[in-house]
Design a protein around this motif. Sequence first.
Motif, PDB file in Angstrom:
ATOM      1  N   LYS A   1      44.428  24.062  41.894  1.00 12.69           N
ATOM      2  CA  LYS A   1      44.017  25.405  42.036  1.00 12.69           C
ATOM      3  C   LYS A   1      44.488  26.339  41.042  1.00 12.69           C
ATOM      4  O   LYS A   1      45.667  26.346  40.448  1.00 12.69           O
ATOM      5  CB  LYS A   1      44.385  25.905  43.608  1.00 12.69           C
ATOM      6  N   LEU A   2      43.795  27.274  40.182  1.00 15.32           N
ATOM      7  CA  LEU A   2      44.247  27.862  39.383  1.00 15.32           C
ATOM      8  C   LEU A   2      44.436  29.345  39.947  1.00 15.32           C
ATOM      9  O   LEU A   2      43.849  29.959  41.007  1.00 15.32           O
ATOM     10  CB  LEU A   2      43.253  28.170  38.424  1.00 15.32           C
ATOM     11  N   THR A   3      45.202  30.367  39.306  1.00 16.47           N
ATOM     12  CA  THR A   3      45.569  31.692  39.755  1.00 16.47           C
ATOM     13  C   THR A   3      45.265  32.620  38.592  1.00 16.47           C
ATOM     14  O   THR A   3      45.546  32.543  37.588  1.00 16.47           O
ATOM     15  CB  THR A   3      46.981  31.979  40.021  1.00 16.47           C
ATOM     16  N   VAL A   4      43.962  33.205  38.716  1.00 18.99           N
ATOM     17  CA  VAL A   4      43.270  34.180  37.692  1.00 18.99           C
ATOM     18  C   VAL A   4      42.902  35.426  38.409  1.00 18.99           C
ATOM     19  O   VAL A   4      42.582  35.541  39.635  1.00 18.99           O
ATOM     20  CB  VAL A   4      41.853  33.326  37.389  1.00 18.99           C
ATOM     21  N   VAL A   5      42.446  36.443  37.238  1.00 13.93           N
ATOM     22  CA  VAL A   5      42.074  37.666  37.904  1.00 13.93           C
ATOM     23  C   VAL A   5      40.472  37.485  38.329  1.00 13.93           C
ATOM     24  O   VAL A   5      39.765  36.837  37.354  1.00 13.93           O
ATOM     25  CB  VAL A   5      42.351  38.624  36.785  1.00 13.93           C
ATOM     26  N   GLY A   6      40.088  37.829  39.432  1.00 12.98           N
ATOM     27  CA  GLY A   6      38.577  37.550  39.735  1.00 12.98           C
ATOM     28  C   GLY A   6      38.327  38.296  41.108  1.00 12.98           C
ATOM     29  O   GLY A   6      38.997  39.275  41.573  1.00 12.98           O
ATOM     30  N   LYS A   7      37.238  37.672  41.721  1.00 12.30           N
ATOM     31  CA  LYS A   7      36.849  38.227  42.872  1.00 12.30           C
ATOM     32  C   LYS A   7      37.791  37.876  44.083  1.00 12.30           C
ATOM     33  O   LYS A   7      37.953  36.697  44.453  1.00 12.30           O
ATOM     34  CB  LYS A   7      35.244  37.806  43.053  1.00 12.30           C
ATOM     35  N   ALA A   8      38.212  38.814  44.981  1.00  9.28           N
ATOM     36  CA  ALA A   8      39.120  38.481  46.143  1.00  9.28           C
ATOM     37  C   ALA A   8      38.067  38.197  47.342  1.00  9.28           C
ATOM     38  O   ALA A   8      37.001  38.614  47.393  1.00  9.28           O
ATOM     39  CB  ALA A   8      39.773  39.679  46.369  1.00  9.28           C
ATOM     40  N   GLY A   9      38.728  37.111  47.846  1.00  8.30           N
ATOM     41  CA  GLY A   9      37.683  36.657  49.309  1.00  8.30           C
ATOM     42  C   GLY A   9      37.659  37.794  50.243  1.00  8.30           C
ATOM     43  O   GLY A   9      36.590  37.459  50.958  1.00  8.30           O
ATOM     44  N   ASN A  10      38.487  38.711  50.354  1.00 11.74           N
ATOM     45  CA  ASN A  10      38.448  39.748  51.505  1.00 11.74           C
ATOM     46  C   ASN A  10      37.631  41.003  51.213  1.00 11.74           C
ATOM     47  O   ASN A  10      37.699  42.062  51.737  1.00 11.74           O
ATOM     48  CB  ASN A  10      39.853  39.951  51.823  1.00 11.74           C
ATOM     49  N   GLY A  11      36.989  40.699  49.980  1.00  7.82           N
ATOM     50  CA  GLY A  11      36.337  42.164  49.340  1.00  7.82           C
ATOM     51  C   GLY A  11      37.169  42.793  48.665  1.00  7.82           C
ATOM     52  O   GLY A  11      36.733  44.027  48.206  1.00  7.82           O
ATOM     53  N   GLU A  12      38.483  42.766  48.517  1.00  4.95           N
ATOM     54  CA  GLU A  12      39.331  43.656  47.761  1.00  4.95           C
ATOM     55  C   GLU A  12      39.612  42.980  46.533  1.00  4.95           C
ATOM     56  O   GLU A  12      39.716  41.785  46.154  1.00  4.95           O
ATOM     57  CB  GLU A  12      40.680  43.808  48.366  1.00  4.95           C
ATOM     58  N   SER A  13      39.613  43.877  45.523  1.00  2.00           N
ATOM     59  CA  SER A  13      40.084  43.319  44.103  1.00  2.00           C
ATOM     60  C   SER A  13      41.466  42.937  43.854  1.00  2.00           C
ATOM     61  O   SER A  13      42.299  43.486  44.724  1.00  2.00           O
ATOM     62  CB  SER A  13      39.681  44.313  42.968  1.00  2.00           C
ATOM     63  N   GLY A  14      41.706  41.954  43.117  1.00  2.00           N
ATOM     64  CA  GLY A  14      42.968  41.511  42.882  1.00  2.00           C
ATOM     65  C   GLY A  14      43.073  39.878  42.533  1.00  2.00           C
ATOM     66  O   GLY A  14      42.179  39.606  42.051  1.00  2.00           O
ATOM     67  N   LEU A  15      44.279  39.305  42.580  1.00  2.00           N
ATOM     68  CA  LEU A  15      44.284  37.899  42.384  1.00  2.00           C
ATOM     69  C   LEU A  15      43.316  37.054  43.149  1.00  2.00           C
ATOM     70  O   LEU A  15      43.664  37.149  44.264  1.00  2.00           O
ATOM     71  CB  LEU A  15      45.928  37.472  42.382  1.00  2.00           C
ATOM     72  N   LEU A  16      43.003  35.911  42.537  1.00  2.00           N
ATOM     73  CA  LEU A  16      42.154  35.169  43.386  1.00  2.00           C
ATOM     74  C   LEU A  16      42.439  33.380  42.961  1.00  2.00           C
ATOM     75  O   LEU A  16      42.753  33.001  41.945  1.00  2.00           O
ATOM     76  CB  LEU A  16      40.632  35.069  43.185  1.00  2.00           C
ATOM     77  N   ALA A  17      42.826  32.790  43.944  1.00  2.00           N
ATOM     78  CA  ALA A  17      43.200  31.333  43.967  1.00  2.00           C
ATOM     79  C   ALA A  17      41.781  30.671  43.909  1.00  2.00           C
ATOM     80  O   ALA A  17      41.098  30.830  44.711  1.00  2.00           O
ATOM     81  CB  ALA A  17      44.202  30.595  44.918  1.00  2.00           C
ATOM     82  N   GLY A  18      41.697  29.762  42.773  1.00  2.00           N
ATOM     83  CA  GLY A  18      40.515  28.949  42.670  1.00  2.00           C
ATOM     84  C   GLY A  18      39.754  29.194  41.741  1.00  2.00           C
ATOM     85  O   GLY A  18      38.624  28.596  41.210  1.00  2.00           O
TER      86      GLY A  18
ATOM     87  N   THR B   1      37.528  33.453  29.332  1.00  2.00           N
ATOM     88  CA  THR B   1      36.186  32.717  29.039  1.00  2.00           C
ATOM     89  C   THR B   1      35.355  32.770  30.377  1.00  2.00           C
ATOM     90  O   THR B   1      34.022  33.013  30.654  1.00  2.00           O
ATOM     91  CB  THR B   1      35.871  31.415  28.409  1.00  2.00           C
ATOM     92  N   SER B   2      36.119  32.155  31.555  1.00  2.00           N
ATOM     93  CA  SER B   2      35.680  32.022  32.740  1.00  2.00           C
ATOM     94  C   SER B   2      35.281  33.447  33.219  1.00  2.00           C
ATOM     95  O   SER B   2      34.162  33.617  33.857  1.00  2.00           O
ATOM     96  CB  SER B   2      36.331  31.340  33.669  1.00  2.00           C
ATOM     97  N   ASP B   3      36.023  34.387  33.217  1.00  2.00           N
ATOM     98  CA  ASP B   3      35.882  35.658  33.595  1.00  2.00           C
ATOM     99  C   ASP B   3      34.759  36.327  33.294  1.00  2.00           C
ATOM    100  O   ASP B   3      33.874  37.220  33.643  1.00  2.00           O
ATOM    101  CB  ASP B   3      37.154  36.630  33.645  1.00  2.00           C
ATOM    102  N   LYS B   4      34.700  36.349  31.684  1.00  2.00           N
ATOM    103  CA  LYS B   4      33.429  37.029  31.104  1.00  2.00           C
ATOM    104  C   LYS B   4      32.353  36.386  31.536  1.00  2.00           C
ATOM    105  O   LYS B   4      31.121  37.084  31.483  1.00  2.00           O
ATOM    106  CB  LYS B   4      33.810  36.734  29.580  1.00  2.00           C
ATOM    107  N   ALA B   5      32.445  35.048  31.758  1.00  2.00           N
ATOM    108  CA  ALA B   5      31.110  34.351  32.135  1.00  2.00           C
ATOM    109  C   ALA B   5      30.574  35.067  33.627  1.00  2.00           C
ATOM    110  O   ALA B   5      29.414  35.209  33.873  1.00  2.00           O
ATOM    111  CB  ALA B   5      31.304  33.015  32.440  1.00  2.00           C
ATOM    112  N   ILE B   6      31.712  35.383  34.490  1.00  2.00           N
ATOM    113  CA  ILE B   6      31.302  35.978  35.713  1.00  2.00           C
ATOM    114  C   ILE B   6      30.573  37.171  35.471  1.00  2.00           C
ATOM    115  O   ILE B   6      29.652  37.631  36.127  1.00  2.00           O
ATOM    116  CB  ILE B   6      32.506  36.073  36.759  1.00  2.00           C
ATOM    117  N   ALA B   7      31.240  38.030  34.523  1.00  2.00           N
ATOM    118  CA  ALA B   7      30.836  39.387  34.142  1.00  2.00           C
ATOM    119  C   ALA B   7      29.162  39.242  33.711  1.00  2.00           C
ATOM    120  O   ALA B   7      28.367  40.190  33.990  1.00  2.00           O
ATOM    121  CB  ALA B   7      31.733  40.035  33.302  1.00  2.00           C
ATOM    122  N   SER B   8      28.987  38.202  32.844  1.00  2.00           N
ATOM    123  CA  SER B   8      27.451  37.988  32.478  1.00  2.00           C
ATOM    124  C   SER B   8      26.769  37.708  33.516  1.00  2.00           C
ATOM    125  O   SER B   8      25.507  38.349  33.465  1.00  2.00           O
ATOM    126  CB  SER B   8      27.631  36.602  31.377  1.00  2.00           C
TER     127      SER B   8
END
Length: 404
Positions: A269-286, A307-314
């Motif tokens: 499991k990675l810790t990156v900045v992304g979509k939070a599972g509870n609908g709140e912005s923050g750190l996301l594992a996975g 690169t992965s976060d930019k792909a999500i934004a795309s």
Amino acid sequence: MSEQVIKALNLSHNNLLEALQDIITALTMNTSVKSLDVSHNKFDLPASKLLASFVTATGLRALHVNGCGLSDNDCLNLAYCLSEGRNHTLLTLEMSGNQIGDAGANCIGDMLSSNNTLRCLDLSWNNFKAPGAKDRERMEWGAVIMTGALEGMRRGLALGLRTNKALEYLNISWNGVEDEGGQYFGEMLKDNEFLKSLDMSHTRIGPEACMVISDGCINNSCLEELHLNYNPCGQEGGRHLMLMLQHNDFLQRLCLEGCSFVSSDSGTKLTVVGKAGNGESGLLAGGCADFHQHDADGNYTLDMASTSDKAIASFLCLLENEYPGSMSAVKMDGKKLKEDGSPPIKELNWPLKFPLRGTFTCNFKAKTSGQAKMKECWGEWFHRYEEKCRELGVVPMSRVYEML
């Protein structure tokens, strides 16, 4: 009576050692040979230097040196003779089954950035997971070595391809590219306008690499074949690749045999900045493995240097184009880009011209009748994809449909 000349010479599997140098020296005086195969003969450094001189001095068009035990130093000699306009004839270079590590791949990447002749390059079954830095001190790299030899395969080769304007076929299968390296190649696909076939089978790339590769293919109009066989892509990697096919009209062959689409995703499991599972912005594992195109609703905080976060934004921008008004509260480094908070997709040419760095935040709520409708659309599209596969004589990935 016309004089007969030899245009193709095959000396493979002859166990040549010292005799190899004498043969190459003799061939230097013969400019009629256009194809040379010396595969599965043991090479040492003097032999590789002679071979590089031969390539530079003659009009050779195809060189096969598979299984010759070539090291990074040997690779340097061949890469150097093909860089900076030193050769204008070689079209095919096969170097499969050697001992080329990260540093050697780094030199090949540097060569590709300046070579406008080579069309076909086979680097499969090499050692692109070697540290590279260990042997750096005893190599005569000169100006050829690029910064970051430790990541030669993962970064240097991909960087060279971003500006290359000739190579059409690349095989890097059976190398330790892994997820990080796969992301570099995904980024490369956004800029490269000549590569037609890329084989990354058996390279241990996972869901995050699949996401970035998918994003790269969406922005690519030249790649016709992509081979990702026997990689642990998982369910999420499969979803990203399927979504890519909706937006890419140029890819003709996608090979995904044995990519673990039915088994659940696993791994560290990675810790990156992304979509939070509870609908709140923050750190996301996975990481990006938790991003679902058919259920993208949520608040996002994305690092544009990733690169992965930019792909999500795309992908979010693509969904915004299909369902206008889904994205709101768009900010870059905490500042609104438009007064109403809507995304400046047309004004700033997103996602093609995304900023290289910064923190991208937004809220996303798909303007559809809900997840069921989006999933139904996926099903309809996949049935059309299966029909197209049958028309082309390709086995459809029906098991992937089951997971969707």
